[in-house]
Design a protein around this motif. Structure first.
Motif, PDB file in Angstrom:
ATOM      1  N   THR A   2       0.814  -1.204   0.000  1.00  0.00           N
ATOM      2  CA  THR A   2       0.000   0.000   0.000  1.00  0.00           C
ATOM      3  C   THR A   2       0.851   1.258   0.000  1.00  0.00           C
ATOM      4  O   THR A   2       1.813   1.365   0.772  1.00  0.00           O
ATOM      5  N   ILE A   3       0.495   2.205  -0.842  1.00  0.00           N
ATOM      6  CA  ILE A   3       1.105   3.532  -0.844  1.00  0.00           C
ATOM      7  C   ILE A   3       0.155   4.464  -0.096  1.00  0.00           C
ATOM      8  O   ILE A   3      -1.033   4.516  -0.397  1.00  0.00           O
ATOM      9  N   TYR A   4       0.711   5.189   0.878  1.00  0.00           N
ATOM     10  CA  TYR A   4      -0.109   6.116   1.660  1.00  0.00           C
ATOM     11  C   TYR A   4      -0.010   7.551   1.149  1.00  0.00           C
ATOM     12  O   TYR A   4      -1.017   8.173   0.839  1.00  0.00           O
ATOM     13  N   TYR A  64      13.220   4.237   6.747  1.00  0.00           N
ATOM     14  CA  TYR A  64      13.072   3.635   8.060  1.00  0.00           C
ATOM     15  C   TYR A  64      11.744   2.911   8.088  1.00  0.00           C
ATOM     16  O   TYR A  64      10.846   3.199   7.305  1.00  0.00           O
ATOM     17  N   LYS A  65      11.650   1.955   8.998  1.00  0.00           N
ATOM     18  CA  LYS A  65      10.466   1.110   9.062  1.00  0.00           C
ATOM     19  C   LYS A  65       9.973   1.025  10.499  1.00  0.00           C
ATOM     20  O   LYS A  65      10.774   0.910  11.425  1.00  0.00           O
ATOM     21  N   THR A  66       8.662   1.107  10.683  1.00  0.00           N
ATOM     22  CA  THR A  66       8.045   0.899  11.988  1.00  0.00           C
ATOM     23  C   THR A  66       7.180  -0.356  11.877  1.00  0.00           C
ATOM     24  O   THR A  66       7.144  -1.001  10.838  1.00  0.00           O
ATOM     25  N   ASN A  67       6.436  -0.658  12.935  1.00  0.00           N
ATOM     26  CA  ASN A  67       5.554  -1.822  12.845  1.00  0.00           C
ATOM     27  C   ASN A  67       4.279  -1.524  12.058  1.00  0.00           C
ATOM     28  O   ASN A  67       3.530  -2.435  11.722  1.00  0.00           O
ATOM     29  N   LYS A  68       4.026  -0.273  11.686  1.00  0.00           N
ATOM     30  CA  LYS A  68       2.817   0.098  10.946  1.00  0.00           C
ATOM     31  C   LYS A  68       3.074   0.617   9.531  1.00  0.00           C
ATOM     32  O   LYS A  68       2.219   0.507   8.671  1.00  0.00           O
ATOM     33  N   TYR A  69       4.233   1.231   9.306  1.00  0.00           N
ATOM     34  CA  TYR A  69       4.505   1.812   7.989  1.00  0.00           C
ATOM     35  C   TYR A  69       6.010   1.936   7.769  1.00  0.00           C
ATOM     36  O   TYR A  69       6.798   1.739   8.690  1.00  0.00           O
ATOM     37  N   ALA A  70       6.373   2.259   6.525  1.00  0.00           N
ATOM     38  CA  ALA A  70       7.772   2.525   6.182  1.00  0.00           C
ATOM     39  C   ALA A  70       7.847   3.862   5.462  1.00  0.00           C
ATOM     40  O   ALA A  70       6.955   4.201   4.671  1.00  0.00           O
ATOM     41  N   LEU A  84       8.179   8.883   0.417  1.00  0.00           N
ATOM     42  CA  LEU A  84       7.001   8.058   0.185  1.00  0.00           C
ATOM     43  C   LEU A  84       6.740   7.202   1.408  1.00  0.00           C
ATOM     44  O   LEU A  84       7.635   6.498   1.878  1.00  0.00           O
ATOM     45  N   ASN A  85       5.521   7.271   1.924  1.00  0.00           N
ATOM     46  CA  ASN A  85       5.108   6.413   3.027  1.00  0.00           C
ATOM     47  C   ASN A  85       4.298   5.259   2.461  1.00  0.00           C
ATOM     48  O   ASN A  85       3.374   5.465   1.671  1.00  0.00           O
ATOM     49  N   THR A  86       4.671   4.040   2.870  1.00  0.00           N
ATOM     50  CA  THR A  86       3.998   2.827   2.410  1.00  0.00           C
ATOM     51  C   THR A  86       3.740   1.928   3.617  1.00  0.00           C
ATOM     52  O   THR A  86       4.202   2.222   4.722  1.00  0.00           O
ATOM     53  N   ASP A  87       3.049   0.807   3.364  1.00  0.00           N
ATOM     54  CA  ASP A  87       2.984  -0.189   4.432  1.00  0.00           C
ATOM     55  C   ASP A  87       4.389  -0.747   4.617  1.00  0.00           C
ATOM     56  O   ASP A  87       5.270  -0.529   3.791  1.00  0.00           O
ATOM     57  N   ASN A  88       4.600  -1.480   5.690  1.00  0.00           N
ATOM     58  CA  ASN A  88       5.962  -1.917   5.999  1.00  0.00           C
ATOM     59  C   ASN A  88       6.384  -3.194   5.278  1.00  0.00           C
ATOM     60  O   ASN A  88       7.466  -3.711   5.542  1.00  0.00           O
ATOM     61  N   THR A  89       5.568  -3.689   4.352  1.00  0.00           N
ATOM     62  CA  THR A  89       5.956  -4.864   3.576  1.00  0.00           C
ATOM     63  C   THR A  89       6.319  -4.519   2.135  1.00  0.00           C
ATOM     64  O   THR A  89       6.711  -5.387   1.371  1.00  0.00           O
ATOM     65  N   SER A  90       6.196  -3.268   1.749  1.00  0.00           N
ATOM     66  CA  SER A  90       6.461  -2.855   0.366  1.00  0.00           C
ATOM     67  C   SER A  90       7.934  -3.006   0.009  1.00  0.00           C
ATOM     68  O   SER A  90       8.810  -2.732   0.825  1.00  0.00           O
TER      69      SER A  90
END
Length: 145
Positions: A2-4, A64-70, A84-90
């Protein structure tokens, strides 16, 4: 995946463009305040990375990556900064951001004779092309958090 949202800053920290797609939570502050906060954080992280790295960082800060987003970061030689903010699996985000720069930014902003360097982008064609590019990407999607 997901792209935020996407921020594009110039080398002086001016927010040239902000776009969002699947952002579920708002910050509760104005977009201008959020952009200043984001740029300040990037400035601090870049400084931190360059000072504490045990080896000479070739590319510096990339994400950087958190438990909710990267948060993914690309800075081009002109000083233009893409965040770019995405989910942390992108994955594959660096290539994606480089394509946003070369295929969308250069084509529809830099080559636009009506755009003035250092001013926010208001071009509808840029916004449309960026939106199409994002939505056609395998990174675009909707994920329940």
């Amino acid at each position: 995946m997901t792209i935020y949202n996407l921020y594009i800053f110039d080398k002086l920290g001016t927010l040239l463009y902000y776009g969002e797609w699947n952002r579920l939570k708002q910050s509760g502050i104005t977009k201008d305040e959020e952009a200043k906060l984001m740029y300040g954080m990037l400035f601090s992280i870049k400084s931190f990375v360059s000072k504490v790295s045990p080896v000479e960082p070739r590319e510096g800060f990339l994400y950087y990556k958190t438990n909710k987003y990267a948060l993914h970061y690309l800075e081009v030689p002109s000083g233009l900064k893409f965040v770019l903010n995405t989910d942390n699996t992108s994955t594959g985000i660096r290539e994606f951001l480089q394509n946003v720069y070369t295929k969308i930014w250069v084509e529809y902003v830099v080559r636009n004779p009506l755009w003035t360097l250092g001013t926010p982008v208001t071009s509808d064609i840029f916004k449309t092309k960026l939106d199409e590019f994002v939505k056609q990407s395998p990174l675009y999607g909707s994920k329940i958090i």
